[in-house]
Design a protein around this motif. Structure first.
Motif, short mmCIF file in Angstrom:
data_model
loop_
_atom_site.label_atom_id
_atom_site.label_comp_id
_atom_site.label_asym_id
_atom_site.label_seq_id
_atom_site.Cartn_x
_atom_site.Cartn_y
_atom_site.Cartn_z
N SER B 77 3.49 56.85 21.13
CA SER B 77 3.92 58.25 20.99
C SER B 77 4.66 58.72 22.22
O SER B 77 5.63 59.47 22.10
N THR B 80 8.24 57.50 22.21
CA THR B 80 9.23 58.19 21.38
C THR B 80 9.96 59.24 22.20
O THR B 80 11.13 59.54 21.94
N ARG B 83 12.44 57.08 24.35
CA ARG B 83 12.86 55.90 23.61
C ARG B 83 14.15 55.28 24.13
O ARG B 83 14.20 54.13 24.47
N THR B 87 20.21 57.13 26.67
CA THR B 87 20.37 58.56 26.37
C THR B 87 19.73 59.39 27.46
O THR B 87 20.25 60.42 27.86
N THR B 91 21.94 62.23 29.10
CA THR B 91 21.84 63.62 28.66
C THR B 91 20.68 64.44 29.21
O THR B 91 20.72 65.65 29.14
N CYS B 112 18.05 68.96 27.98
CA CYS B 112 19.22 68.08 27.91
C CYS B 112 20.51 68.88 28.00
O CYS B 112 20.51 70.10 27.91
N HIS B 114 24.19 70.30 26.94
CA HIS B 114 24.68 71.03 25.77
C HIS B 114 23.62 71.94 25.16
O HIS B 114 23.62 72.20 23.97
N LEU B 116 20.52 71.54 24.54
CA LEU B 116 19.53 70.97 23.63
C LEU B 116 18.18 70.83 24.33
O LEU B 116 18.11 70.35 25.45
N LEU B 117 17.15 71.28 23.68
CA LEU B 117 15.81 71.22 24.25
C LEU B 117 14.93 70.39 23.32
O LEU B 117 14.83 70.69 22.14
N LYS B 118 14.31 69.35 23.88
CA LYS B 118 13.43 68.54 23.05
C LYS B 118 12.00 68.74 23.54
O LYS B 118 11.71 68.50 24.70
N THR B 119 11.15 69.16 22.64
CA THR B 119 9.75 69.40 23.02
C THR B 119 8.86 68.47 22.21
O THR B 119 8.93 68.43 20.99
N HIS B 120 8.03 67.72 22.92
CA HIS B 120 7.09 66.83 22.24
C HIS B 120 5.67 67.21 22.63
O HIS B 120 5.32 67.16 23.80
N ASN B 121 4.91 67.62 21.66
CA ASN B 121 3.51 67.95 21.91
C ASN B 121 2.67 66.79 21.44
O ASN B 121 2.52 66.56 20.24
N LEU B 122 2.15 66.03 22.39
CA LEU B 122 1.42 64.83 22.02
C LEU B 122 -0.08 65.04 22.17
O LEU B 122 -0.54 65.58 23.18
N SER B 123 -0.80 64.60 21.17
CA SER B 123 -2.25 64.77 21.25
C SER B 123 -2.85 63.61 22.04
O SER B 123 -2.31 62.51 22.06
#
Lengths: 278, 387
Positions: B77, B80, B83, B87, B91, B112, B114, B116-123
């Motif tokens: 997880s 990901t 990954r 990139t 970025t 990132c 442009h 772009l915001l990537k949010t990953h909430n991992l348990s």
């Protein structure tokens, strides 16, 4: 050209004749809508529309305008048939998919109801004739998606969306799309085994060409239905994302073919369930 | 807990996670006063890796005082999030790591380009403490090399190879694939490489040991070292004691601790290329019971290399080619050749590889000198002609 040695008399029997110097201009776009084996071909004076559907809640359409073809002759107002798309693509690529050997020329002919679709493919002086059986066309779904009913619309450059789609958590059953005049503006969310993920595109992003969101809307769509749209995304340069008041999603991809001409691919998808703001 | 990683360090963090994924399936996260510790262990507990990122690695590192938090999560997880390293590099401007103890979530937010915001909430799950016990300072043998040297060494072993045996003497390190039992030995391809002390930045041997450990995990560390360009330190002790591989710089430290086959196990199986107990010149391979399987690349027969004096002194004075020299049995000959004929291609070539299955296995699998054996590796003059 070998293909033009067809006798005039035979030509008169066809209700549809479409010629393309480069068959890839058709095959590439058809690959982008392949989700099921068969597709419905609708030919009108405007050109060719190819429709593929899945589970009665997702529909993919490819539009190849008449002026993309070197010749496009239609003897009736509209000609509709259903055909196995996988077989058609195999035939279009019969000389191999690579561009090294030069392009494959295509002449597509159809005599009408009950007749097979005849393809004449030529490359380097070699001609192949393929006849593919046609079927009674099923009625394509009419999503009744009208521009006047659109609540939210954004146009993004495909580049940035490609990155997000390639990273989507496939363990998530749904893809949730949130569009809003406020933060987070445009958000793609997944809910997978390891947790959830959100991809937020700011309305001020230089990737955002158009941002018209009037109302906050969050809708979920089955991942399995939307994943095939990645193929259309891959060949497109721009994509417009629209939702209407029912939450039906319309994705329109602007595709430039090998010769720089513009074609369109469109995906419709019904929402999985209505979800209020998270 | 709030950590922010910016710029190129995001990729370094991603690389570390990829390396850790080569060890085990779970990632253990422990924010400490002295930095963020990321650890992994394999299922059989025979390999352990830990990356400690000092507070200076981060553009912001704030943990509540007295925080006693440890968790573990599926490493897949976390991967990901990181990954595509390419990139990440292109970025991602900033990576924000924060902890939500209420919801049992560790959040990675990638800012990132442009907009772009990537949010990953991992348990995650609470976990026990994971720390291997090892003592680098008391290891008998310490080496340090540029990652390229080691990467170029392991590339010669197939990816399916499980274990390698590393043997060290005062001036050399031999690396060979480890074949489990004698029956397989006759069918297996045996590969051995020799690295000279001058290929290492640091080479200190106190005890001539031969240890066998798992290659896969070793490659995991090399993955990280190669991309960051950090030299790799190896701490070798006796068989049975773990081998420790480290990379360090001012803001991070990575340690891979790999178990080695223990002594009684390896005595029966291993071939000591230069075992201290045997009385033989350090360069002489003749006493290696791998001799039974030698085939020279060229087939000329000539007085063997055992008659030549091992030019240990010439090592220091030999020219140092940029690529590592894979010297094998014909080391001394190649060395001389190199000096005599500058027109020859560089030393990096296998003059003789150890092939199996051509000669029947010798009944005595001992390390006795095989003076009666036909010499298979010819000396320099013949080889030049054969070329």
């Amino acid at each position: 050209m070998p293909l033009s040695t067809q006798s005039q008399r035979e030509d008169e029997q066809y209700v549809l004749i479409a010629n393309l110097d480069n068959a890839r201009n058709l095959s590439n776009i058809l690959k982008a809508i392949t989700c099921k084996d068969h597709a419905i071909f609708t030919a009108t004076a405007n050109g060719l529309k190819v429709t593929a559907e899945d589970c009665k809640c997702m529909q993919a359409n490819a539009f190849i305008q008449a002026d993309i073809f070197q010749e496009f002759t239609l003897k009736e107002d509209s000609v509709v048939f259903q055909i196995n798309l996988t077989v058609l693509l195999d035939c279009l690529n019969i000389f191999g998919g690579s561009s090294v050997g030069g392009s494959t020329a295509l002449r597509m002919c159809y005599r009408g109801y009950g007749h097979p679709l005849t393809l004449f493919l030529e490359e380097g002086g070699v001609v192949t004739v393929c006849k593919i059986n046609t079927h009674e066309p099923e009625e394509p779904i009419d999503f009744e998606f009208s521009s006047s009913n659109v609540t939210n619309k954004v146009i993004l450059q495909s580049e940035s969306l490609k990155e997000a789609f390639s990273e989507l958590d496939m363990t998530s059953e749904v893809l949730q799309i949130t569009m809003s005049p406020n933060q987070p503006y445009f958000r793609l969310s997944t809910f997978g085994n390891s947790g959830n993920a959100h991809y937020d595109y700011s309305k001020d992003s230089d990737m955002m060409e158009l941002f018209q969101c009037n109302k906050t809307q969050t809708n979920r769509y089955k991942m399995s239905l939307l994943k095939p749209s990645t193929k259309a995304l891959a060949i497109s340069c721009k994509v417009s994302v629209r939702t209407d008041s029912r939450g039906v999603l319309s994705l329109q991809y602007l595709v430039r073919n090998d010769d720089g001409q513009i074609c369109f691919v469109e995906y419709f998808c019904c929402p999985d369930e209505e979800v209020e703001e998270e | 807990m709030q950590c922010v990683v910016t710029g190129g360090n995001v990729k370094v963090l991603g690389k570390a996670l990829h390396s850790l994924s080569r060890i085990g399936d779970e990632l253990y996260v422990e924010p400490q006063e002295d930095g963020l510790a990321l650890r992994s262990v394999n299922s059989s507990r025979s390999a352990y890796a830990c990356f400690l990122f000092a507070p200076l690695f981060f553009s912001r590192y704030s943990i509540p005082s007295g925080l006693n938090f440890r968790c573990k999560m599926a490493i897949k997880s976390v991967l990901t999030v990181f990954r595509s390293l390419a990139t990440l590099e292109k970025t991602v401007e900033k990576c924000h790591i924060s902890l939500d103890e209420q919801k049992d979530r560790l959040t990675f937010t990638l800012h990132c380009k442009h907009g772009l915001l990537k949010t990953h909430n991992l348990s995650y799950q609470d976990s026990e403490s994971l720390e291997a016990v090892f003592d680098k300072d008391n290891c008998a043998n310490v080496f340090r090399a540029q990652p390229r040297v080691l990467v170029d060494t392991v590339v010669h072993f197939t990816t399916s190879l499980e274990e390698v045996t590393v043997t060290v003497s005062d001036e050399r390190m031999w690396v060979r694939n480890h074949v489990e039992d004698d029956a397989e030995r006759s069918k297996a391809m045996l590969t051995e490489l020799c690295l000279a002390a001058d290929e290492f930045d640091h080479f200190a041997v106190k005890s001539h040991n031969s240890i066998t450990f798992c290659l896969k995990e070793f490659r995991g560390l090399l993955l990280f070292a190669e991309s960051t360009g950090l030299p790799v330190s190896m701490y070798l002790d006796e068989p049975g004691s773990p081998v420790v591989l480290s990379v360090t710089d001012s803001v991070l430290e990575g340690n891979f601790v790999l178990a080695t086959l223990s002594d009684d196990h390896s005595l029966h199986k291993s071939n000591r290329g230069a075992d201290a107990e045997q009385l033989q010149p350090p360069d002489d391979f003749m006493n290696d019971d791998m001799d039974a399987y030698l085939i020279a690349m060229d087939t000329s027969v000539a007085p063997g290399p055992s008659t030549a004096d091992p030019p240990t002194s010439s090592l220091a004075t030999s020219r140092k080619p940029p690529a590592p020299n894979y010297r094998t049995r014909t080391y001394s000959e190649e060395e001389e050749n190199g000096e005599e004929d500058p027109g020859r291609p560089p030393d990096k070539k296998f003059r003789s590889l150890f092939f199996g299955s051509v000669l029947p296995p010798s009944p005595q699998m001992s390390t006795q000198p095989v003076t009666t054996q036909e010499v298979l590796a010819s000396d320099s003059e013949d080889e030049t002609e054969a070329e």
